[in-house]
Design a protein around this motif. Structure first.
Motif, PDB file in Angstrom:
ATOM      1  N   THR B  53     -18.787  -5.477  12.874  1.00 35.31           N
ATOM      2  CA  THR B  53     -17.449  -6.581  13.159  1.00 35.31           C
ATOM      3  C   THR B  53     -16.482  -6.199  11.953  1.00 35.31           C
ATOM      4  N   GLN B  54     -17.251  -6.824  11.093  1.00 36.77           N
ATOM      5  CA  GLN B  54     -17.098  -6.604   9.995  1.00 36.77           C
ATOM      6  C   GLN B  54     -15.839  -5.239   8.593  1.00 36.77           C
ATOM      7  N   GLN B  55     -17.436  -4.483   9.379  1.00 40.57           N
ATOM      8  CA  GLN B  55     -17.400  -3.011   8.546  1.00 40.57           C
ATOM      9  C   GLN B  55     -15.980  -2.382   9.619  1.00 40.57           C
ATOM     10  N   GLN B  56     -15.779  -3.015  10.599  1.00 40.65           N
ATOM     11  CA  GLN B  56     -14.161  -1.852  12.138  1.00 40.65           C
ATOM     12  C   GLN B  56     -13.219  -2.927  11.250  1.00 40.65           C
ATOM     13  N   LEU B  57     -13.558  -4.111  10.572  1.00 37.12           N
ATOM     14  CA  LEU B  57     -12.420  -5.179  10.576  1.00 37.12           C
ATOM     15  C   LEU B  57     -12.064  -4.759   8.978  1.00 37.12           C
ATOM     16  N   VAL B  58     -13.068  -3.862   8.127  1.00 36.78           N
ATOM     17  CA  VAL B  58     -12.308  -3.284   6.698  1.00 36.78           C
ATOM     18  C   VAL B  58     -11.783  -2.757   6.949  1.00 36.78           C
ATOM     19  N   GLY B  59     -12.331  -1.686   8.109  1.00 37.80           N
ATOM     20  CA  GLY B  59     -12.520   0.347   8.063  1.00 37.80           C
ATOM     21  C   GLY B  59     -10.843  -0.183   8.745  1.00 37.80           C
ATOM     22  N   ILE B  61      -8.238  -2.496   8.025  1.00 41.85           N
ATOM     23  CA  ILE B  61      -7.886  -2.486   6.468  1.00 41.85           C
ATOM     24  C   ILE B  61      -7.249  -1.329   6.002  1.00 41.85           C
ATOM     25  N   LEU B  62      -8.464  -0.871   6.022  1.00 46.72           N
ATOM     26  CA  LEU B  62      -7.887   0.869   4.688  1.00 46.72           C
ATOM     27  C   LEU B  62      -7.297   1.948   5.515  1.00 46.72           C
ATOM     28  N   ARG B  63      -7.210   2.014   6.878  1.00 52.28           N
ATOM     29  CA  ARG B  63      -6.524   2.978   7.069  1.00 52.28           C
ATOM     30  C   ARG B  63      -4.668   2.322   7.124  1.00 52.28           C
ATOM     31  N   HIS B  64      -5.214   1.536   7.804  1.00 56.57           N
ATOM     32  CA  HIS B  64      -3.614   1.116   7.106  1.00 56.57           C
ATOM     33  C   HIS B  64      -2.682   1.128   6.121  1.00 56.57           C
ATOM     34  N   GLN B  66      -4.149   3.472   3.859  1.00 56.01           N
ATOM     35  CA  GLN B  66      -4.661   4.587   3.150  1.00 56.01           C
ATOM     36  C   GLN B  66      -3.765   5.792   4.564  1.00 56.01           C
ATOM     37  N   GLN B  67      -3.428   5.496   5.622  1.00 56.89           N
ATOM     38  CA  GLN B  67      -2.708   6.372   6.668  1.00 56.89           C
ATOM     39  C   GLN B  67      -1.852   5.891   7.319  1.00 56.89           C
ATOM     40  N   GLY B  68      -1.937   4.386   6.992  1.00 53.42           N
ATOM     41  CA  GLY B  68      -1.354   3.748   8.606  1.00 53.42           C
ATOM     42  C   GLY B  68       0.680   3.351   7.961  1.00 53.42           C
ATOM     43  N   TYR B  69       1.065   2.235   8.483  1.00 59.52           N
ATOM     44  CA  TYR B  69       2.410   1.930   8.328  1.00 59.52           C
ATOM     45  C   TYR B  69       2.683   1.753   6.342  1.00 59.52           C
ATOM     46  N   GLY B  70       1.542   0.911   5.809  1.00 60.97           N
ATOM     47  CA  GLY B  70       0.676   0.524   5.299  1.00 60.97           C
ATOM     48  C   GLY B  70       1.686   2.108   3.699  1.00 60.97           C
ATOM     49  N   ALA B  71       0.891   2.804   4.011  1.00 64.49           N
ATOM     50  CA  ALA B  71       1.000   4.231   2.865  1.00 64.49           C
ATOM     51  C   ALA B  71       1.968   4.556   2.889  1.00 64.49           C
ATOM     52  N   ASN B  72       3.165   4.577   4.019  1.00 62.03           N
ATOM     53  CA  ASN B  72       5.030   4.998   2.799  1.00 62.03           C
ATOM     54  C   ASN B  72       5.437   3.344   2.697  1.00 62.03           C
ATOM     55  N   TYR B  73       5.024   2.214   3.053  1.00 57.01           N
ATOM     56  CA  TYR B  73       6.067   1.291   2.923  1.00 57.01           C
ATOM     57  C   TYR B  73       4.616   1.115   1.073  1.00 57.01           C
ATOM     58  N   ASN B  74       3.893   1.218   0.583  1.00 59.19           N
ATOM     59  CA  ASN B  74       3.622   0.845  -0.472  1.00 59.19           C
ATOM     60  C   ASN B  74       2.541   1.821  -1.445  1.00 59.19           C
ATOM     61  N   SER B  75       3.418   2.804  -1.933  1.00 60.37           N
ATOM     62  CA  SER B  75       2.911   4.076  -1.990  1.00 60.37           C
ATOM     63  C   SER B  75       1.442   4.034  -3.214  1.00 60.37           C
ATOM     64  N   PHE B  81      -6.290   2.092  -2.367  1.00 62.89           N
ATOM     65  CA  PHE B  81      -6.645   2.505  -0.626  1.00 62.89           C
ATOM     66  C   PHE B  81      -7.794   3.300  -0.666  1.00 62.89           C
ATOM     67  N   ASP B  82      -6.967   4.471  -1.422  1.00 63.99           N
ATOM     68  CA  ASP B  82      -7.964   5.890  -1.436  1.00 63.99           C
ATOM     69  C   ASP B  82      -9.152   5.509  -1.997  1.00 63.99           C
TER      70      ASP B  82
END
Lengths: 189, 189
Positions: B53-59, B61-64, B66-75, B81-82
């Motif tokens: 479950t921790q791996q899923q949580l970290v995954g 966060i990373l995707r947010h 790397q690719q999600g809303y955060g990637a556009n908000y803060n390059s 995170f890449d």
């Protein structure tokens, strides 16, 4: 050797869009910076915010670790928090330090300062050779507003890694600055 | 110059009472260490936990970032995170690195390691002179369990401040270790 102090400033600082804002105090900033400050011999670590409710929150955190349950639970955390304090403004910080030192120099830090910069080597030399005290100023958010930078006697060179990317958290930046100024290594003693 | 990698290990580590436990992943560890790793040229930063479950949580966060809303908000956060990834065990980390490097040396860090220690100066020299790659191991909680330390090729000297007090957060410790190994200063270029 000179005394030095740290101020973590939450106002006036820039946000992502270059507007002047007040940032919220981050609990982990208080913990990490208190621990680093204690490790590197900082005389006092000031958390600076003009927001009364934030001051009260920080006061509660500090008391928990200075005198409350936390002080017994974790004595090394108590030692770190013993040097932490909360103030409303930079002027309050300066007045507080003036009670114990006669000459204080303000050193601003930042990731993208320009102009005439003091190098880490230059500051280490001053530390060793002068009897002054120094206040290291750290901004939160996207960095200290111009009016804070204008108060500084010196602007410190930015931390450089291996290339141009330089987006350390303020927690990391404080740790690295303190280590560059006061850290010890086996090969360099 | 050598490549290097970081592993932040959540098991097996000691708790306050010297028992072997699994610690929880801390969101701010992921952020701060990714940013420091990117600043100092680390090839990859591995968050290591056996808890699914921790791996899923970290995954998530990373995707947010790397690719999600955060990637556009803060390059700049995206760039940090890449280089971050999540693995179950140290062996998985080593296998992953083995896909791209032929020789990997494991360097354990800690606040109270004893025995024959590699100095920071010694490690800097190795970095410059050898073609090996290095995995810097950082423990959470009260430090890595003996079975992790036993895997290391080298134990790195502890970070020293001005006196005996040394209770940096793992976020601060990673930043300082990376700066000591790869940081640049104007006076030292």
């Amino acid at each position: 050797m000179a005394n030095f102090y740290i101020a973590l400033l939450h106002y006036p600082v820039y946000n992502k869009n270059g507007q002047v804002v007040t940032t919220s105090v981050t609990n982990l900033d208080v913990h990490d910076i208190a621990r680093a400050a204690r490790t590197y011999g900082v005389k006092r670590f000031y958390i600076v915010t003009p927001v009364i409710t934030q001051q009260q929150l920080v006061g509660k955190i500090l008391r928990h670790w200075q005198q409350g349950y936390g002080a017994n639970y974790n004595s090394s955390r108590r030692e770190a928090f013993d040097i932490a304090d909360v103030k409303s403004t930079l002027d309050e910080v300066i007045s507080d330090i003036a009670k114990e030192v006669h000459s204080l120099r303000l050193v601003a830090t930042g990731a993208s300062l320009t102009g005439k910069l003091l190098t880490f080597g230059g500051l280490r030399t001053q530390f060793r050779e002068r009897d002054d005290s120094y206040l290291l100023m750290f901004g939160t958010g996207w960095g200290m507003a111009q009016e804070l930078l204008a108060r500084a006697d010196f602007l410190l060179e930015s931390i450089k890694g291996v290339a141009d990317y330089n987006h350390l958290s303020v927690r990391s930046a404080v740790s690295v600055v303190l280590d560059r100024l006061c850290g010890r290594e086996a090969d360099k003693r």
